[in-house]
Design a protein around this motif. Structure first.
Motif, PDB file in Angstrom:
ATOM      1  N   ARG A  12      42.402  43.618  40.567  1.00 53.61           N
ATOM      2  CA  ARG A  12      42.568  44.665  41.571  1.00 53.61           C
ATOM      3  C   ARG A  12      43.213  45.888  40.933  1.00 53.61           C
ATOM      4  O   ARG A  12      44.029  45.769  40.002  1.00 53.61           O
ATOM      5  CB  ARG A  12      43.435  44.161  42.724  1.00 53.61           C
ATOM      6  CG  ARG A  12      43.707  45.202  43.817  1.00 53.61           C
ATOM      7  CD  ARG A  12      44.607  44.645  44.909  1.00 53.61           C
ATOM      8  NE  ARG A  12      45.001  45.680  45.858  1.00 53.61           N
ATOM      9  CZ  ARG A  12      44.281  46.038  46.907  1.00 53.61           C
ATOM     10  NH1 ARG A  12      43.136  45.438  47.156  1.00 53.61           N
ATOM     11  NH2 ARG A  12      44.702  46.995  47.727  1.00 53.61           N
ATOM     12  N   ALA A  13      42.844  47.058  41.424  1.00 54.88           N
ATOM     13  CA  ALA A  13      43.450  48.317  40.969  1.00 54.88           C
ATOM     14  C   ALA A  13      43.424  49.310  42.126  1.00 54.88           C
ATOM     15  O   ALA A  13      42.560  49.232  43.010  1.00 54.88           O
ATOM     16  CB  ALA A  13      42.707  48.880  39.761  1.00 54.88           C
ATOM     17  N   GLU A  14      44.381  50.241  42.113  1.00 49.26           N
ATOM     18  CA  GLU A  14      44.463  51.262  43.148  1.00 49.26           C
ATOM     19  C   GLU A  14      44.631  52.631  42.503  1.00 49.26           C
ATOM     20  O   GLU A  14      45.013  52.741  41.328  1.00 49.26           O
ATOM     21  CB  GLU A  14      45.637  50.990  44.095  1.00 49.26           C
ATOM     22  CG  GLU A  14      45.525  49.677  44.850  1.00 49.26           C
ATOM     23  CD  GLU A  14      46.728  49.434  45.738  1.00 49.26           C
ATOM     24  OE1 GLU A  14      47.738  50.164  45.579  1.00 49.26           O
ATOM     25  OE2 GLU A  14      46.669  48.524  46.594  1.00 49.26           O
ATOM     26  N   GLY A  15      44.352  53.680  43.289  1.00 49.91           N
ATOM     27  CA  GLY A  15      44.515  55.019  42.751  1.00 49.91           C
ATOM     28  C   GLY A  15      44.364  56.076  43.816  1.00 49.91           C
ATOM     29  O   GLY A  15      44.007  55.788  44.959  1.00 49.91           O
ATOM     30  N   ALA A  16      44.646  57.322  43.415  1.00 55.79           N
ATOM     31  CA  ALA A  16      44.514  58.454  44.325  1.00 55.79           C
ATOM     32  C   ALA A  16      44.246  59.701  43.503  1.00 55.79           C
ATOM     33  O   ALA A  16      44.700  59.830  42.359  1.00 55.79           O
ATOM     34  CB  ALA A  16      45.772  58.622  45.172  1.00 55.79           C
ATOM     35  N   GLU A  17      43.478  60.617  44.092  1.00 49.66           N
ATOM     36  CA  GLU A  17      43.159  61.890  43.447  1.00 49.66           C
ATOM     37  C   GLU A  17      42.879  62.906  44.548  1.00 49.66           C
ATOM     38  O   GLU A  17      41.973  62.708  45.366  1.00 49.66           O
ATOM     39  CB  GLU A  17      41.955  61.742  42.532  1.00 49.66           C
ATOM     40  CG  GLU A  17      41.520  63.024  41.853  1.00 49.66           C
ATOM     41  CD  GLU A  17      42.481  63.493  40.777  1.00 49.66           C
ATOM     42  OE1 GLU A  17      42.545  64.715  40.518  1.00 49.66           O
ATOM     43  OE2 GLU A  17      43.162  62.632  40.187  1.00 49.66           O
ATOM     44  N   ALA A 146      41.600  43.413  34.559  1.00 48.02           N
ATOM     45  CA  ALA A 146      42.421  42.378  35.198  1.00 48.02           C
ATOM     46  C   ALA A 146      41.598  41.123  35.469  1.00 48.02           C
ATOM     47  O   ALA A 146      42.084  39.993  35.322  1.00 48.02           O
ATOM     48  CB  ALA A 146      43.023  42.912  36.500  1.00 48.02           C
ATOM     49  N   LEU A 147      40.346  41.316  35.850  1.00 45.92           N
ATOM     50  CA  LEU A 147      39.451  40.180  36.067  1.00 45.92           C
ATOM     51  C   LEU A 147      39.242  39.404  34.768  1.00 45.92           C
ATOM     52  O   LEU A 147      39.260  38.168  34.756  1.00 45.92           O
ATOM     53  CB  LEU A 147      38.109  40.673  36.606  1.00 45.92           C
ATOM     54  CG  LEU A 147      36.994  39.625  36.728  1.00 45.92           C
ATOM     55  CD1 LEU A 147      37.367  38.559  37.744  1.00 45.92           C
ATOM     56  CD2 LEU A 147      35.680  40.284  37.128  1.00 45.92           C
ATOM     57  N   LYS A 148      39.037  40.121  33.674  1.00 42.85           N
ATOM     58  CA  LYS A 148      38.829  39.469  32.376  1.00 42.85           C
ATOM     59  C   LYS A 148      40.066  38.668  31.970  1.00 42.85           C
ATOM     60  O   LYS A 148      39.944  37.541  31.464  1.00 42.85           O
ATOM     61  CB  LYS A 148      38.535  40.536  31.312  1.00 42.85           C
ATOM     62  CG  LYS A 148      38.229  39.958  29.931  1.00 42.85           C
ATOM     63  CD  LYS A 148      36.921  39.182  29.966  1.00 42.85           C
ATOM     64  CE  LYS A 148      36.439  38.815  28.564  1.00 42.85           C
ATOM     65  NZ  LYS A 148      37.325  37.848  27.895  1.00 42.85           N
ATOM     66  N   ILE A 149      41.251  39.217  32.202  1.00 42.65           N
ATOM     67  CA  ILE A 149      42.484  38.491  31.894  1.00 42.65           C
ATOM     68  C   ILE A 149      42.566  37.215  32.730  1.00 42.65           C
ATOM     69  O   ILE A 149      42.956  36.151  32.228  1.00 42.65           O
ATOM     70  CB  ILE A 149      43.707  39.393  32.149  1.00 42.65           C
ATOM     71  CG1 ILE A 149      43.748  40.527  31.124  1.00 42.65           C
ATOM     72  CG2 ILE A 149      45.000  38.587  32.095  1.00 42.65           C
ATOM     73  CD1 ILE A 149      44.807  41.570  31.403  1.00 42.65           C
TER      74      ILE A 149
END
Length: 294
Positions: A12-17, A146-149
């Motif tokens: 999972r990852a999050e962000g904003a722009e 993160a999925l690969k880890i």
């Protein structure tokens, strides 16, 4: 870094722009080949191509599901405008109704009427949108990392389990080799006893027994099967150090089982048959674990 990877994981990852914010989730389960399914926000079509290319660069097998949930900040109440013309029409009608005895309208009631409040159309700046799309693509990369880890972690758990099954197969092959060495004597003794019971006075019985026993022993010779099983054990151990190994291990399991089946069919003793059946059971257990290897 583990020598093998699994195919089950989560990232999972999050962000904003600018006025955009988003979250990315990447999941995977077992699959014979790599299959990537993507769902993203409308208007960001390039993200699907990026997601599939990024997944292919990191993974070789498994069913991967990638999803991007994006929201855009709404304009505040200060940006709303009152349509004076429509409001004046509503007021005129309200005053007429009030003269006839109706309750005068309240301010919040008037503002809630259709068309009174207007929100200006949002202008989509191409540069702002491109920056948001690039940032979303970077978040997809982070989620896949993160999925690969997570999949590598599963591989680290699988490795000792698979290695233990391979050790058990090797030990059973060694037992089978010891038992197979006694097959010729067992075949000859059994054949001699049977022939003696059926035709004790037949001329040349001893020579006949020797020739027939030798022929049966040749048909029951399992040295080639045991040699191939030993070679398969070595191949399996080597593949564990040469990822991605899942497809090759899948094929090797078929070869393991083929030799074990032939061993059982050629067995001339109860002990060797028992070893062969146990060998097949362990190979099947190993095959189930191999199904999880990338």
């Amino acid at each position: 870094m583990t020598a093998i990877s699994g195919m089950t994981g989560f990232g999972r990852a999050e962000g904003a722009e600018g006025d955009w914010s988003w979250s990315v989730e990447a999941r995977s389960v077992n699959g014979r080949n790599l299959e990537v399914r993507f769902r993203g926000p409308p208007g960001f079509d390039a993200l699907e191509r990026h997601a599939k290319a990024a997944a292919q660069a990191r993974l070789s097998r498994g069913q991967v599901t990638l999803g991007v949930q994006a929201v855009r900040a709404t304009l505040g109440a200060a940006a709303l405008k009152v349509n004076q013309d429509i409001l004046a029409r509503y007021l005129t009608l309200a005053n007429q109704l009030a003269e006839e005895g109706a309750t005068p309208p309240s301010a919040d009631g008037l503002l809630s009427l259709r068309g009174v409040l207007e929100a200006p159309e949002e202008v989509d700046d191409p540069e702002v949108r491109a920056a948001a799309e690039a940032a979303m693509a970077a978040a997809i990369d982070l989620a896949l990392d993160a999925l690969k880890i997570s999949r590598d972690r599963e591989g680290a758990q699988l490795l000792p389990v698979i290695a233990d099954f391979i050790d058990r197969i090797e030990a059973l092959v060694a037992l089978a080799e010891g038992e197979a060495a006694a097959q010729s004597d067992a075949i000859r003794e059994r054949f001699a006893r049977r022939m003696t019971e059926l035709a004790p006075d037949a001329p040349g019985l001893a020579d006949r027994i020797y020739l027939e026993a030798a022929s049966l022993a040749t048909k029951a010779d399992v040295r080639e099967e045991l040699d191939r099983l030993t070679a398969h054990v070595a191949s399996a151990r080597a593949l564990l150090q040469q990822p991605p190994a899942g497809r090759k291990l899948d094929f090797l399991m078929q070869e393991f089982m083929r030799e074990a089946n032939t061993l059982c069919s050629k067995s001339a003793t109860t002990a060797l048959t028992g070893i062969g059946l146990e060998l097949k059971a362990v190979i099947e257990q190993l095959r189930e674990q191999v199904q999880n290897v990338e």
